[in-house]
Design a protein around this motif. Structure first.
Motif, PDB file in Angstrom:
ATOM      1  N   ASP A  15     -47.352  42.204 -38.757  1.00 13.01           N
ATOM      2  CA  ASP A  15     -47.364  43.103 -39.928  1.00 13.01           C
ATOM      3  C   ASP A  15     -47.949  42.442 -41.175  1.00 13.01           C
ATOM      4  O   ASP A  15     -47.670  42.883 -42.307  1.00 13.01           O
ATOM      5  CB  ASP A  15     -45.958  43.642 -40.233  1.00 13.01           C
ATOM      6  N   ILE A  16     -48.790  41.442 -40.997  1.00 12.27           N
ATOM      7  CA  ILE A  16     -49.370  40.755 -42.154  1.00 12.27           C
ATOM      8  C   ILE A  16     -50.445  41.593 -42.841  1.00 12.27           C
ATOM      9  O   ILE A  16     -50.779  41.362 -44.002  1.00 12.27           O
ATOM     10  CB  ILE A  16     -49.960  39.388 -41.756  1.00 12.27           C
ATOM     11  N   GLU A  17     -50.983  42.571 -42.122  1.00 14.53           N
ATOM     12  CA  GLU A  17     -52.086  43.370 -42.666  1.00 14.53           C
ATOM     13  C   GLU A  17     -51.628  44.471 -43.614  1.00 14.53           C
ATOM     14  O   GLU A  17     -52.412  44.960 -44.442  1.00 14.53           O
ATOM     15  CB  GLU A  17     -52.890  43.996 -41.522  1.00 14.53           C
ATOM     16  N   LYS A  18     -50.387  44.889 -43.517  1.00 16.74           N
ATOM     17  CA  LYS A  18     -49.938  46.085 -44.224  1.00 16.74           C
ATOM     18  C   LYS A  18     -50.066  45.998 -45.748  1.00 16.74           C
ATOM     19  O   LYS A  18     -50.526  46.952 -46.385  1.00 16.74           O
ATOM     20  CB  LYS A  18     -48.507  46.415 -43.803  1.00 16.74           C
ATOM     21  N   PRO A  19     -49.698  44.881 -46.397  1.00 12.13           N
ATOM     22  CA  PRO A  19     -49.891  44.808 -47.861  1.00 12.13           C
ATOM     23  C   PRO A  19     -51.353  44.910 -48.278  1.00 12.13           C
ATOM     24  O   PRO A  19     -51.668  45.487 -49.318  1.00 12.13           O
ATOM     25  CB  PRO A  19     -49.290  43.447 -48.221  1.00 12.13           C
ATOM     26  N   LEU A  20     -52.265  44.368 -47.460  1.00 15.29           N
ATOM     27  CA  LEU A  20     -53.682  44.428 -47.809  1.00 15.29           C
ATOM     28  C   LEU A  20     -54.245  45.833 -47.626  1.00 15.29           C
ATOM     29  O   LEU A  20     -55.053  46.299 -48.435  1.00 15.29           O
ATOM     30  CB  LEU A  20     -54.484  43.424 -46.978  1.00 15.29           C
ATOM     31  N   ILE A  21     -53.827  46.506 -46.575  1.00 10.58           N
ATOM     32  CA  ILE A  21     -54.285  47.881 -46.357  1.00 10.58           C
ATOM     33  C   ILE A  21     -53.825  48.777 -47.498  1.00 10.58           C
ATOM     34  O   ILE A  21     -54.563  49.637 -47.978  1.00 10.58           O
ATOM     35  CB  ILE A  21     -53.768  48.399 -44.999  1.00 10.58           C
ATOM     36  N   GLU A  22     -52.605  48.534 -47.967  1.00  7.24           N
ATOM     37  CA  GLU A  22     -52.071  49.333 -49.068  1.00  7.24           C
ATOM     38  C   GLU A  22     -52.824  49.058 -50.369  1.00  7.24           C
ATOM     39  O   GLU A  22     -53.138  49.984 -51.124  1.00  7.24           O
ATOM     40  CB  GLU A  22     -50.580  49.035 -49.255  1.00  7.24           C
ATOM     41  N   LYS A  23     -53.150  47.792 -50.621  1.00  4.84           N
ATOM     42  CA  LYS A  23     -53.796  47.435 -51.884  1.00  4.84           C
ATOM     43  C   LYS A  23     -55.301  47.680 -51.861  1.00  4.84           C
ATOM     44  O   LYS A  23     -55.898  47.993 -52.902  1.00  4.84           O
ATOM     45  CB  LYS A  23     -53.516  45.967 -52.212  1.00  4.84           C
ATOM     46  N   TYR A  24     -55.915  47.573 -50.680  1.00  7.53           N
ATOM     47  CA  TYR A  24     -57.365  47.716 -50.578  1.00  7.53           C
ATOM     48  C   TYR A  24     -57.730  48.771 -49.534  1.00  7.53           C
ATOM     49  O   TYR A  24     -58.338  48.449 -48.501  1.00  7.53           O
ATOM     50  CB  TYR A  24     -58.003  46.363 -50.229  1.00  7.53           C
ATOM     51  N   PRO A  25     -57.369  50.006 -49.768  1.00  6.77           N
ATOM     52  CA  PRO A  25     -57.648  51.056 -48.786  1.00  6.77           C
ATOM     53  C   PRO A  25     -59.151  51.213 -48.549  1.00  6.77           C
ATOM     54  O   PRO A  25     -59.947  51.099 -49.481  1.00  6.77           O
ATOM     55  CB  PRO A  25     -57.048  52.305 -49.439  1.00  6.77           C
ATOM     56  N   GLY A  26     -59.499  51.434 -47.301  1.00  8.17           N
ATOM     57  CA  GLY A  26     -60.900  51.632 -46.946  1.00  8.17           C
ATOM     58  C   GLY A  26     -61.627  50.361 -46.549  1.00  8.17           C
ATOM     59  O   GLY A  26     -62.673  50.433 -45.897  1.00  8.17           O
TER      60      GLY A  26
END
Length: 349
Positions: free
Chosen positions: A119-130
């Motif tokens: 689940d390390i990707e979830k904060p980045l997906i939230e902050k940098y969508p797309g």
């Protein structure tokens, strides 16, 4: 043909091996952010003793910088940001904030997370969508101590695309993934680079090792072989691994049964010092949340009992507290004889 621009954040052993590989192949220009040991890295370079490349003295990437701000100070844009710095969501500056200034310069930058945990990707997906967020799982034995990099086992890398509901063009993401694989895979076969079609499965598999061996060696200050001499393979490592099997299954992933013994014995005879133990010895924060905390959250959500993993987690939290206090991230007034929780101490915890 112009070379691919790569910003590498995290100058540990794994990061330096990745940077050397990219430039050895000749397809990329790598800017490496060096926080600890910048003066030596920028003047003398790195000494590398590698099972893949042999012995190299005074090697430097295309550019060495002391911060990401310096890396983008003149508006530089990067095709990829390769993140091999420790993923520390409980630190004052989590991963998604560390790379923020570089992400702002190029709306098409892809991020490669070469870090441990689930689940390390979830904060980045939230902050940098797309943005395309890629997973890199590396099975490699290497250390970097004072700009001296020792690589004991060949680089074996799996690269794939994290599940990302904000991605609008999956085909473009596949092209970005394929391009990086092509520039990282060595033509002479010195490394193994595979396309990963099931990123989360792969990360659960690596957690078998990291949640058991990596964590317990850090707690005991023993390398893998010395720890194994105490009998911990059967008393600690295997029980923890079986809890990871159960948690992963509750998450929808069945791990290969034979992988248990592979991970139990993978470090035999190497007297290898895992990454978390290296961090403890150097008084650096450890990846307790991504390696142990996140799996335990899934276990709790899915009703899976994990007493061994829970014990390791809470012991590591104590170690993390000590490291934070040593670094000045927590200030404890021990003249006041009143118990406070870590949250009440506040800063950085």
């Amino acid at each position: 043909m112009s070379k691919t621009k790569v910003l590498l954040v995290g100058s540990g052993a794994l990061g330096i091996v990745a940077a050397y590989t990219l430039e050895y192949n000749g397809f990329a220009e790598v800017t490496v952010v060096v926080k600890s040991g910048y003066k030596k890295a920028s003047t003398e370079g790195y000494k590398i003793d590698s099972v893949q490349f042999g012995k190299i003295d005074h090697w430097k990437p295309t550019r060495v910088v002391s911060s990401i701000h310096e890396a983008v100070a003149n508006g530089e844009e990067y095709d990829y940001i390769f993140v091999s710095v420790k993923n520390l969501p409980d630190s004052p500056t989590p991963c998604e904030d560390i790379i923020e200034s570089a992400m702002k310069t190029n709306p098409n930058t892809a991020v490669i997370l070469c870090q441990n945990g689930i689940d390390i990707e979830k904060p980045l997906i939230e902050k940098y969508p797309g943005h395309v967020i890629l997973s890199c799982v590396s099975l490699i034995g290497c250390t970097n101590i004072d700009c001296v990099v020792s690589q004991m086992t060949p680089d074996n890398v799996q690269l794939g695309i994290f599940e990302n509901p904000t991605l609008k063009d999956r085909a473009r993401a596949e092209q970005i993934l394929d391009k990086f694989i092509s520039i990282y895979r060595m033509k002479d076969g010195k490394n193994v680079v595979k396309k990963d079609s099931n990123v989360r499965q792969t990360r659960w598999q690596k957690l078998l090792y990291n949640a058991s061996v990596n964590t317990s060696t850090a707690l005991t200050n023993l390398d893998c072989s010395r720890a194994a001499m105490t009998g911990c393979k059967e008393t600690i490592w295997r029980p923890v691994m079986r809890e990871i099997y159960a948690i992963a299954k509750s998450d929808g992933y069945t791990l290969p049964l034979e992988l248990e013994d592979t991970m139990l014995n993978i470090s035999d005879g190497l007297f290898y010092t895992p990454s978390m133990l290296v961090d403890v010895r150097l008084n650096r924060m450890i990846e307790v949340e991504t390696i142990v905390g996140n799996p335990l959250k899934i276990a709790e959500k899915n009703g899976i009992d994990a007493p061994h993993l829970s014990m390791i987690y809470h012991l590591l939290k104590m170690v993390q507290f000590r490291i934070k206090e040593n670094q000045g991230l927590i200030t404890v007034d021990d003249s006041v004889k009143v118990y406070k929780t870590a949250d009440e101490y506040g800063k950085g915890f």
